[in-house]
Design an enzyme around this catalytic site. Structure first.
Site, PDB file in Angstrom:
ATOM      1  N   TRP A   1       0.824  -1.219   0.000  1.00  0.00           N
ATOM      2  CA  TRP A   1       0.000   0.000   0.000  1.00  0.00           C
ATOM      3  C   TRP A   1       0.858   1.268   0.000  1.00  0.00           C
ATOM      4  O   TRP A   1       0.336   2.365  -0.167  1.00  0.00           O
ATOM      5  CB  TRP A   1      -0.917   0.025   1.218  1.00  0.00           C
ATOM      6  CG  TRP A   1      -1.936  -1.083   1.273  1.00  0.00           C
ATOM      7  CD1 TRP A   1      -2.049  -2.156   0.414  1.00  0.00           C
ATOM      8  CD2 TRP A   1      -2.995  -1.224   2.222  1.00  0.00           C
ATOM      9  NE1 TRP A   1      -3.113  -2.948   0.775  1.00  0.00           N
ATOM     10  CE2 TRP A   1      -3.709  -2.401   1.886  1.00  0.00           C
ATOM     11  CE3 TRP A   1      -3.409  -0.485   3.330  1.00  0.00           C
ATOM     12  CZ2 TRP A   1      -4.818  -2.834   2.620  1.00  0.00           C
ATOM     13  CZ3 TRP A   1      -4.501  -0.916   4.061  1.00  0.00           C
ATOM     14  CH2 TRP A   1      -5.206  -2.082   3.706  1.00  0.00           C
ATOM     15  N   LYS A   2       2.120   1.143   0.273  1.00  0.00           N
ATOM     16  CA  LYS A   2       3.021   2.303   0.382  1.00  0.00           C
ATOM     17  C   LYS A   2       2.447   3.322   1.388  1.00  0.00           C
ATOM     18  O   LYS A   2       1.775   2.938   2.335  1.00  0.00           O
ATOM     19  CB  LYS A   2       3.259   2.922  -0.989  1.00  0.00           C
ATOM     20  CG  LYS A   2       3.657   1.880  -2.041  1.00  0.00           C
ATOM     21  CD  LYS A   2       4.203   2.490  -3.279  1.00  0.00           C
ATOM     22  CE  LYS A   2       4.423   1.405  -4.318  1.00  0.00           C
ATOM     23  NZ  LYS A   2       5.173   1.847  -5.461  1.00  0.00           N
TER      24      LYS A   2
ATOM     25  N   HIS B   1      12.698  -2.532  -0.928  1.00  0.00           N
ATOM     26  CA  HIS B   1      11.925  -1.966  -2.044  1.00  0.00           C
ATOM     27  C   HIS B   1      12.761  -0.868  -2.698  1.00  0.00           C
ATOM     28  O   HIS B   1      13.493  -0.142  -2.008  1.00  0.00           O
ATOM     29  CB  HIS B   1      10.599  -1.405  -1.512  1.00  0.00           C
ATOM     30  CG  HIS B   1       9.659  -1.035  -2.612  1.00  0.00           C
ATOM     31  ND1 HIS B   1       9.787   0.133  -3.309  1.00  0.00           N
ATOM     32  CD2 HIS B   1       8.612  -1.701  -3.165  1.00  0.00           C
ATOM     33  CE1 HIS B   1       8.842   0.183  -4.242  1.00  0.00           C
ATOM     34  NE2 HIS B   1       8.114  -0.924  -4.169  1.00  0.00           N
TER      35      HIS B   1
ATOM     36  N   GLU C   1      12.092   1.961  -3.653  1.00  0.00           N
ATOM     37  CA  GLU C   1      11.887   3.304  -3.092  1.00  0.00           C
ATOM     38  C   GLU C   1      12.704   3.491  -1.823  1.00  0.00           C
ATOM     39  O   GLU C   1      13.187   4.589  -1.538  1.00  0.00           O
ATOM     40  CB  GLU C   1      10.382   3.532  -2.840  1.00  0.00           C
ATOM     41  CG  GLU C   1       9.637   3.704  -4.157  1.00  0.00           C
ATOM     42  CD  GLU C   1       8.180   3.270  -4.131  1.00  0.00           C
ATOM     43  OE1 GLU C   1       7.609   3.079  -3.046  1.00  0.00           O
ATOM     44  OE2 GLU C   1       7.612   3.111  -5.237  1.00  0.00           O
TER      45      GLU C   1
ATOM     46  N   GLU D   1      11.530  -6.557  -9.236  1.00  0.00           N
ATOM     47  CA  GLU D   1      10.780  -5.348  -9.569  1.00  0.00           C
ATOM     48  C   GLU D   1      11.664  -4.387 -10.372  1.00  0.00           C
ATOM     49  O   GLU D   1      12.419  -3.595  -9.780  1.00  0.00           O
ATOM     50  CB  GLU D   1      10.337  -4.646  -8.288  1.00  0.00           C
ATOM     51  CG  GLU D   1       9.416  -5.473  -7.423  1.00  0.00           C
ATOM     52  CD  GLU D   1       8.533  -4.576  -6.568  1.00  0.00           C
ATOM     53  OE1 GLU D   1       7.327  -4.623  -6.763  1.00  0.00           O
ATOM     54  OE2 GLU D   1       9.056  -3.819  -5.758  1.00  0.00           O
TER      55      GLU D   1
ATOM     56  N   GLY E   1       5.171   1.847 -10.730  1.00  0.00           N
ATOM     57  CA  GLY E   1       4.344   3.051 -10.671  1.00  0.00           C
ATOM     58  C   GLY E   1       4.351   3.862 -11.957  1.00  0.00           C
ATOM     59  O   GLY E   1       3.876   5.004 -11.982  1.00  0.00           O
TER      60      GLY E   1
ATOM     61  N   SER F   1       3.792  -2.214 -12.134  1.00  0.00           N
ATOM     62  CA  SER F   1       2.603  -1.907 -12.935  1.00  0.00           C
ATOM     63  C   SER F   1       1.806  -3.153 -13.320  1.00  0.00           C
ATOM     64  O   SER F   1       1.257  -3.233 -14.422  1.00  0.00           O
ATOM     65  CB  SER F   1       2.986  -1.103 -14.186  1.00  0.00           C
ATOM     66  OG  SER F   1       3.557   0.134 -13.807  1.00  0.00           O
TER      67      SER F   1
ATOM     68  N   GLY G   1       1.606  -2.684  -6.328  1.00  0.00           N
ATOM     69  CA  GLY G   1       1.521  -1.379  -5.672  1.00  0.00           C
ATOM     70  C   GLY G   1       0.153  -0.757  -5.921  1.00  0.00           C
ATOM     71  O   GLY G   1      -0.834  -1.074  -5.247  1.00  0.00           O
ATOM     72  N   GLY G   2       0.088   0.124  -6.910  1.00  0.00           N
ATOM     73  CA  GLY G   2      -1.126   0.904  -7.178  1.00  0.00           C
ATOM     74  C   GLY G   2      -2.403   0.084  -7.204  1.00  0.00           C
ATOM     75  O   GLY G   2      -3.412   0.461  -6.595  1.00  0.00           O
TER      76      GLY G   2
HETATM   77  C1  PEP Z   1       5.617  -1.719  -5.966  1.00  0.00           C
HETATM   78  O1  PEP Z   1       5.695  -0.635  -5.423  1.00  0.00           O
HETATM   79  O2  PEP Z   1       6.140  -2.702  -5.436  1.00  0.00           O
HETATM   80  C2  PEP Z   1       4.919  -1.800  -7.248  1.00  0.00           C
HETATM   81  C3  PEP Z   1       5.063  -2.890  -7.941  1.00  0.00           C
HETATM   82  O3  PEP Z   1       4.181  -0.710  -7.603  1.00  0.00           O
HETATM   83  P1  PEP Z   1       3.197  -0.602  -8.866  1.00  0.00           P
HETATM   84  O4  PEP Z   1       2.403  -1.891  -8.937  1.00  0.00           O
HETATM   85  O5  PEP Z   1       2.342   0.577  -8.590  1.00  0.00           O
HETATM   86  O6  PEP Z   1       4.053  -0.442 -10.075  1.00  0.00           O
END
Ligand code: PEP
Length: 253
Positions: free
Chosen positions: A10-11, A98, A100, A170, A176, A216, A237-238
């Protein structure tokens, strides 16, 4: 047989109330999944929400994860949350490394290796993230980058401890951005990761390691990604912020 998993990160989204509501919606939809569904479902809300979310979900069906943990066991580290604290709050897994956290909080491979150790000592399953940046993909250096991240972050573990880890590939350029790795790109890297695990720990352990794809991933592309032989599910993520989309992705396995 390795486990298939869909994990939602969920970040720093939702407030406490909307986070509990999201967890409750996911919980309701999970109840309607067929009884024989073997896909592991993981959600990683912000730290603040963990205890409340723990009370809002069926912890037999949904695994509660955190998005990070401290690199120290305890003590004078203002603002940090230790692996032991997470364990005491009912958390079962922790996202480690992650992109980020690597990019914005300067987390190094060495720090991440310490965090993995602390998770394992506290009976928490690390979901260890790796992946290359766009420039590294474009320069063709992406296998080396990922191999190094795994070497430094994970390959110091004993075989018994390595078996307790989930890996998430990832590619940073896909997180994102709406740009997903193609199913072929994902499979190529997952196959490579499994091969280097086999070199280090043997093919039995490599075959049993769950390797998730993240970047994504959404209901419209999950099926194709998950149909690849070495892609064992996703870190989302999203799309994990909408209960229906998240469950559609779970159903895509
Ligand atoms: C993530 O943050 O691990 C991720 C995969 O984000 P998103 O699905 O939004 O690209």
């Amino acid at each position: 047989m390795r486990k298939k998993i869909v994990a939602g990160n969920w970040k720093m989204n939702t407030n406490l109330q909307s986070g509990i509501a999201l967890a409750s919606q996911i919980n309701k939809l999970v109840k309607n999944l067929p009884d024989d569904s073997k896909t592991g479902i993981v959600i990683a809300p912000p730290f603040l929400h963990l205890s409340s979310v723990q009370g809002a979900i069926d912890n037999e069906k949904i695994c509660l994860a955190s998005q990070n943990c401290a690199a120290y066991p305890k003590g004078a580290y203002t603002g940090e949350i230790s692996a032991k604290m997470l364990q005491s709050a009912g958390v079962k897994a922790v996202i480690i490394g992650h992109s980020e956290r690597r990019a914005y909080f300067g987390e190094t491979d060495e720090t991440l290796s310490t965090k993995v150790d602390l998770c394992l000592e506290n009976n928490l399953k690390p979901i260890f993230c790796c992946g290359e940046q766009l420039a590294e993909r474009q320069s063709g250096n992406y296998f080396n980058i990922v191999q190094n991240q795994l070497l430094k972050g994970l390959f110091g573990l004993s075989p018994e401890n390595f078996e307790r880890v989930i890996i998430a590939y990832e590619p940073v350029w896909a997180i994102g951005t709406g740009v997903t790795a193609s199913a072929e790109q994902a499979q190529e890297m997952h196959k490579f990761i499994r091969a280097i695990i086999a070199d280090k720990y043997g093919s039995l352990i490599a075959d049993d390691t769950t390797i998730l794809y993240g970047g994504s991933c959404k209901p419209s592309n999950a099926k194709e990604l998950f149909s690849q032989p070495d892609v064992d599910g996703g870190l989302i993520g999203g799309a994990s912020l909408k209960a229906e989309d998240f469950i559609e992705i779970v159903k895509a396995i």
